[in-house]
Motif scaffolding. Structure first.
Motif, short mmCIF file in Angstrom:
data_model
loop_
_atom_site.label_atom_id
_atom_site.label_comp_id
_atom_site.label_asym_id
_atom_site.label_seq_id
_atom_site.Cartn_x
_atom_site.Cartn_y
_atom_site.Cartn_z
N THR A 94 73.80 -37.92 85.43
CA THR A 94 75.47 -39.46 85.21
C THR A 94 75.46 -39.81 84.48
O THR A 94 76.94 -40.69 83.87
CB THR A 94 75.60 -40.13 86.97
OG1 THR A 94 74.31 -40.44 86.81
CG2 THR A 94 75.87 -39.87 88.34
N SER A 98 78.39 -40.03 81.37
CA SER A 98 78.82 -41.85 81.25
C SER A 98 79.70 -41.89 80.12
O SER A 98 80.58 -42.41 79.92
CB SER A 98 77.85 -42.58 81.68
OG SER A 98 77.51 -43.19 80.48
N LYS A 102 83.54 -43.80 82.01
CA LYS A 102 82.13 -44.94 81.74
C LYS A 102 81.98 -45.35 83.19
O LYS A 102 80.79 -46.11 83.64
CB LYS A 102 82.62 -45.71 80.79
CG LYS A 102 84.85 -46.39 81.72
CD LYS A 102 84.86 -47.14 80.60
CE LYS A 102 86.18 -47.56 81.35
NZ LYS A 102 86.91 -48.65 79.91
N LEU A 104 80.68 -44.86 85.54
CA LEU A 104 79.34 -43.29 86.19
C LEU A 104 77.88 -44.69 85.65
O LEU A 104 77.71 -44.82 86.07
CB LEU A 104 79.40 -42.13 85.49
CG LEU A 104 80.52 -41.33 86.65
CD1 LEU A 104 79.80 -39.53 85.76
CD2 LEU A 104 79.27 -41.41 87.94
N GLN A 105 77.87 -46.06 84.43
CA GLN A 105 77.32 -46.30 84.16
C GLN A 105 77.01 -47.14 85.55
O GLN A 105 75.82 -47.28 85.12
CB GLN A 105 77.42 -46.96 83.23
CG GLN A 105 77.95 -46.26 81.57
CD GLN A 105 78.66 -47.94 80.27
OE1 GLN A 105 78.14 -47.88 80.03
NE2 GLN A 105 80.04 -47.48 79.95
#
Length: 338
Positions: A94, A98, A102, A104-105
């Motif tokens: 992930t 990201s 984004k 996924l951060q």
């Protein structure tokens, strides 16, 4: 000679599967799947299981060739190749993904999930499905979350049993701003670098430490160049299995169903394998000389408190509403598991 009933049943099931595949709208295809793990690691085995299932469900019409151990390039190269469809599937952490999605951060921050059951319910439920859906706007199709596991700290300097023991330690981190900020908040000196550079960097003492799940530490043979491991379990690591959207759009409904079913079945196989192997991998590494220390719950609480400002900082970029929605789903899962 009479065949055993079990053999007859298995043959009938196989014949039915092949018959169903023949009747379905399936075009013969040779597809390319890349990832960074060795074939014998749980993630590598999960990729091979996906290829096996696709072949079986398609009556061997769809063949997926798996390229492991970064044979097709770095994370960024494989992401771009899959978006452009010079590569058909990719499975990556992930963290590098990201840069594409984004949101996924959120997964990278300490303490987001507490255990495997919580991770499964969150990633396979509405929050995870929404996260996978975000890839479509970026020429990718999210299929499933595979497991990398909880991340632990290893180093070559001293046992780390308290948060303060990390002070000044040069820690290799993934190439993301949030990973850098997390370890700066912990008093370490974070050094971002790619996975392919890590073993040599540890061997030459360019960095003192790194953080990864047990299976990854073992697969990379990092125990050969690291003396101490601390079971910090500070963050849960997931990998995402992605298809090229160009491939997906070219497929029939039957082909998409085969790919989607194979992804979920391979995911479940891979997670089970990963969890079953953790203890044996730990035993191998300790037998090779690595010293393993626990990390007390009170120290983990200090770690989570120290890194909370990082989550707050990146929430502005990720989107406060998206973060709040994801954490609300996490809290529902957590409450249901009590």
């Amino acid at each position: 000679m009479k065949l055993p009933i079990v053999s007859i049943t298995a043959a009938c099931v196989l014949a039915l599967n092949l018959s169903a595949a023949s009747a379905a709208d399936i075009t013969a295809r040779q597809l390319k799947f890349g990832h960074l793990s060795p074939d014998d690691a749980p993630l590598g085995q999960g990729a091979l299981k996906f290829a096996e299932l696709v072949a079986k469900k398609s009556g061997n019409k769809i063949q997926v060739k798996v390229y492991s151990s970064a044979q097709l390039g770095s994370e960024a190269q494989q992401i771009g190749a899959t978006q452009g469809r010079t590569q058909d599937f990719v499975m990556l952490s992930t963290t590098p993904l990201s840069s594409v999605v984004k949101e996924l951060q959120i997964m990278d921050f300490p303490g987001i999930v507490s255990n495997f059951a919580e991770a499964d319910a969150l990633l396979d439920g509405p929050a995870g499905k929404k996260m996978l859906g975000r890839f479509e706007a970026r020429n990718l199709v999210g299929l499933a979350f595979f497991e990398n596991g909880f991340r632990h700290l290893t180093n070559n300097k001293k046992p780390v049993v308290k948060l303060e023991d990390m002070q000044g330690m040069k820690v290799r981190v993934q190439q993301s701003p949030s990973s850098i900020d997390v370890f700066q908040r912990l008093g370490a000196n974070p050094v971002p670098m790619s996975w392919n550079q890590l073993y040599t960097a540890l061997e030459t003492r360019t960095v003192d430490a790194q953080e990864n799940p047990i299976a990854t530490i073992h697969a990379g043979k990092l125990y050969e160049v690291q003396k101490y491991m601390t079971l910090t379990a500070h963050a849960y690591g997931a990998h995402v299995l992605l298809s090229s959207k160009k491939l997906w759009d070219s497929m029939s409904a039957d082909e998409r169903r085969i790919i989607a079913e194979a992804a979920v079945e391979a995911r479940d196989f891979q997670r089970k394998l990963s969890r079953e192997k953790e203890q044996s991998l730990m035993a191998e590494m300790t037998a090779a000389g690595m010293k393993v220390d626990p990390f007390a719950p009170a120290e983990f609480d200090k770690l989570r408190a120290a890194t909370q400002p990082v989550l707050e900082k990146y929430s502005k970029d990720i989107g406060p509403d998206a973060v709040a929605e994801f954490l609300a789903e996490r809290d529902k899962v957590r409450a249901a598991k009590r």
